[in-house]
Design a protein around this motif. Structure first.
Motif, PDB file in Angstrom:
ATOM      1  N   GLU A 344      44.091  31.986  14.712  1.00 48.24           N
ATOM      2  CA  GLU A 344      44.345  30.663  15.033  1.00 48.24           C
ATOM      3  C   GLU A 344      43.410  30.080  14.185  1.00 48.24           C
ATOM      4  O   GLU A 344      42.900  30.202  13.274  1.00 48.24           O
ATOM      5  N   GLN A 351      40.388  21.298  18.186  1.00 49.39           N
ATOM      6  CA  GLN A 351      41.763  21.681  18.542  1.00 49.39           C
ATOM      7  C   GLN A 351      42.296  22.804  17.644  1.00 49.39           C
ATOM      8  O   GLN A 351      41.834  23.064  16.365  1.00 49.39           O
ATOM      9  N   THR A 352      42.791  23.896  17.446  1.00 55.95           N
ATOM     10  CA  THR A 352      42.985  25.293  17.283  1.00 55.95           C
ATOM     11  C   THR A 352      44.613  25.215  17.057  1.00 55.95           C
ATOM     12  O   THR A 352      45.646  24.771  18.592  1.00 55.95           O
ATOM     13  N   ILE A 353      45.147  26.077  16.808  1.00 56.07           N
ATOM     14  CA  ILE A 353      47.022  25.729  17.107  1.00 56.07           C
ATOM     15  C   ILE A 353      47.163  27.844  16.064  1.00 56.07           C
ATOM     16  O   ILE A 353      46.664  28.137  14.845  1.00 56.07           O
ATOM     17  N   ARG A 452      55.089  25.056  16.629  1.00 55.32           N
ATOM     18  CA  ARG A 452      54.079  25.204  16.178  1.00 55.32           C
ATOM     19  C   ARG A 452      54.342  24.006  14.750  1.00 55.32           C
ATOM     20  O   ARG A 452      53.379  23.256  15.018  1.00 55.32           O
ATOM     21  N   LYS A 455      54.250  20.700  15.912  1.00 55.41           N
ATOM     22  CA  LYS A 455      53.166  20.182  16.311  1.00 55.41           C
ATOM     23  C   LYS A 455      51.999  20.275  15.680  1.00 55.41           C
ATOM     24  O   LYS A 455      51.192  19.206  15.521  1.00 55.41           O
ATOM     25  N   LEU A 456      52.255  20.604  14.597  1.00 50.85           N
ATOM     26  CA  LEU A 456      51.204  20.997  13.389  1.00 50.85           C
ATOM     27  C   LEU A 456      51.150  19.953  11.974  1.00 50.85           C
ATOM     28  O   LEU A 456      50.161  19.028  11.431  1.00 50.85           O
TER      29      LEU A 456
END
Length: 515
Positions: A344, A351-353, A452, A455-456
């Motif tokens: 991540e 906040q992480t992804i 993802r 979202k990023l």
């Protein structure tokens, strides 16, 4: 109170110095463009400046470094996954072509070559890397997904399966039919002359296809399911090869409660009674921390070729290198404690992804092993067609007993071809469904990766907005209004000059001037 000239002089000098200090402050602000040059100038502004600068630094780290790095990782991953979907789609197309029962020998040869090429390419895609880090290998970013060259490293591998891994395989026994040549077709001593239609048979066997072929024949193989444990040490499992005599695919009937481990093909042939026991073994939903339906198979492999998947990315295993160094991998898997190796990135405040997809989600062993099965089934048909062509050529000049022998052999070839083509067609039809399942898994990974990325992108836009906001607040807190400060500075200069003129006149007059 009596005001003397001395008092007036001191007051004027003090005021001149005050004006000079104020002028120096404004001059410093004009040159630095900042409201304060030291915390004591304005403690409130200084404290607020430290906080805002910290916020700007964090947002800049997220926006300028972390987010672009995460985007690049996701782009590399998505490109590799899209390449994988193209390869599997091509495999499905080849299976669709091969499921046609009216193929010519040349067509089969083309399909055979295409499948081999696709099988060689599928795992090469999994070695995609970003900035020297492999993107599909979890935390082991410094280790490639597959071996890059030939190695002789011993691995003891434990695969954790369930009874859905047990499949039924049709084996066509052609005896010595494939060895027929123009020189030996009528050789009585080698039994070629006695080949007839009865020499060809078909057998259905239960098997578990392991993740690897070319395994170590002499290694101790173990099966564990429920409370049952079997091993080659106890001789319940017999180790052999696919070319051994007796043929393991027909010999398995003699071991209803056992199994035969075929090392070179990476198969575990299951006896009928043992198969029934395994199928009756199911997981108990009441015990969430234990899988009673799990089948553990432990075996050894000590020879690896370029393109073989590294077992440490998939299984609990132990490696022993040439120097005798032993390394354990993923031992917690055996206790049902497999941990998802998620990488991540911090891309925002708290906040992480996730940026990675792991190999077990998309680059599964079953893809290559299914290709191996299909290639072998197609090769069997091609080999029998070649034998048929040889016999047809010999029949053109054969007479007497030789002609009768060739006729019987031709009948045997025709029967074998019928069985092999039927097997081949069914396997390719099944292959369409199998590869479609792998394609669905790959598409799911592509979708997750795209989600993802989307979202990023939203986070990136928000960080851009926050960066602008914090920089504006920082500027409003620290930076001067240049126009206003320039006017104040000019005013201060005029005031200072006027004060000097006034003080000069005061300094010229003393008490002596009035005596």
């Amino acid at each position: 109170m009596r005001i003397t000239n001395k008092i007036m002089q001191r007051n004027n000098l003090s005021n001149i110095n005050t004006n000079k200090v104020y002028q120096d402050k404004l001059s410093t602000q004009m040159s630095t463009q900042k409201k304060v040059s030291r915390p004591s100038d304005d403690p409130v502004v200084s404290i607020r400046a430290l906080r805002l600068r910290s916020n700007v630094t964090e947002v800049t780290q997220y926006y300028s470094k972390n987010i672009p790095d995460a985007e690049s990782w996701l782009d590399v991953t998505e490109d590799a996954l899209k390449n994988l979907t193209e390869i599997i789609t091509n495999m499905i197309q080849q299976c669709t072509k091969a499921s046609n029962g009216d193929l010519k020998s040349a067509d089969r040869q083309i399909i055979l070559e295409q499948l081999k090429a696709l099988g060689d390419e599928v795992y090469s895609t999994g070695d995609a890397d970003y900035a020297g880090r492999y993107v599909f290998t979890g935390y082991r970013t410094d280790t490639s997904l597959s071996f890059d060259k030939e190695y002789n490293t011993k691995y003891e591998i434990t695969e954790q399966l369930d009874n859905s891994s047990i499949t039924q395989l049709t084996k066509v026994n052609t005896g010595k039919l494939l060895d027929i040549t123009a020189n030996n077709y009528n050789d009585q001593n080698q039994d070629y002359k006695d080949i007839t239609e009865n020499s060809v048979s078909s057998t259905d066997v239960y098997r578990i296809r392991l993740a690897y072929d070319d395994c170590k024949e002499g290694g101790n193989v173990k099966i564990k399911f429920g409370t049952t444990e079997l091993s080659t040490a106890g001789r319940t499992i017999r180790a052999t090869t696919s070319t051994a005599n007796p043929d393991p695919y027909t010999d398995i009937e003699k071991y209803p409660n056992g199994a035969i481990y075929v090392a070179d093909t990476g198969e575990l042939l299951i006896g009928k009674d043992l198969y029934n026991q395994m199928m009756a073994c199911k997981d108990d939903p009441a015990t969430s921390d234990k899988n009673e339906g799990e089948i553990q198979i432990t075996y050894e492999k000590d020879h690896w070729v370029k393109g073989d998947l590294r077992p440490e990315h998939y299984f609990a295993c132990t490696s022993t290198d040439a120097d005798g160094k032993v390394t354990d991998y993923n031992k917690s898997y055996l206790d049902g404690k497999s941990e998802k190796q998620v990488i991540e990135y911090d891309v925002g405040f708290n906040q992480t992804i996730q940026v990675n997809s792991t190999a077990d989600e998309c680059f599964q062993h079953g893809i290559g092993r299914t290709v191996d099965d299909l290639v072998q089934a197609m090769q069997d048909v091609v080999d029998l067609e070649n034998v048929k062509t040889k016999i047809e050529g010999l029949q053109e000049t054969a007479t007497g007993t030789d002609a009768e022998t060739l006729t019987k052999q031709m009948e045997a070839v025709e029967k074998a071809l019928t069985l092999a083509k039927d097997k081949c067609q069914k396997m390719f039809e099944s292959g369409i469904t199998t590869f479609q399942g792998y394609l669905d898994d790959a598409n799911l990974c592509v979708t997750n990766c795209g989600t993802r990325s989307s979202k990023l992108e939203l986070i990136d836009n928000r960080m851009k907005s926050q960066k602008t906001t914090f920089e504006t607040l920082k500027s409003e807190n620290e930076d001067i209004d240049v126009t206003e400060t320039a006017i104040d500075l000019k005013s201060a200069e005029m005031t200072y000059e006027a004060a000097l003129m006034a003080t000069g006149k005061v300094m010229q007059t003393t008490l002596l001037n009035f005596i």
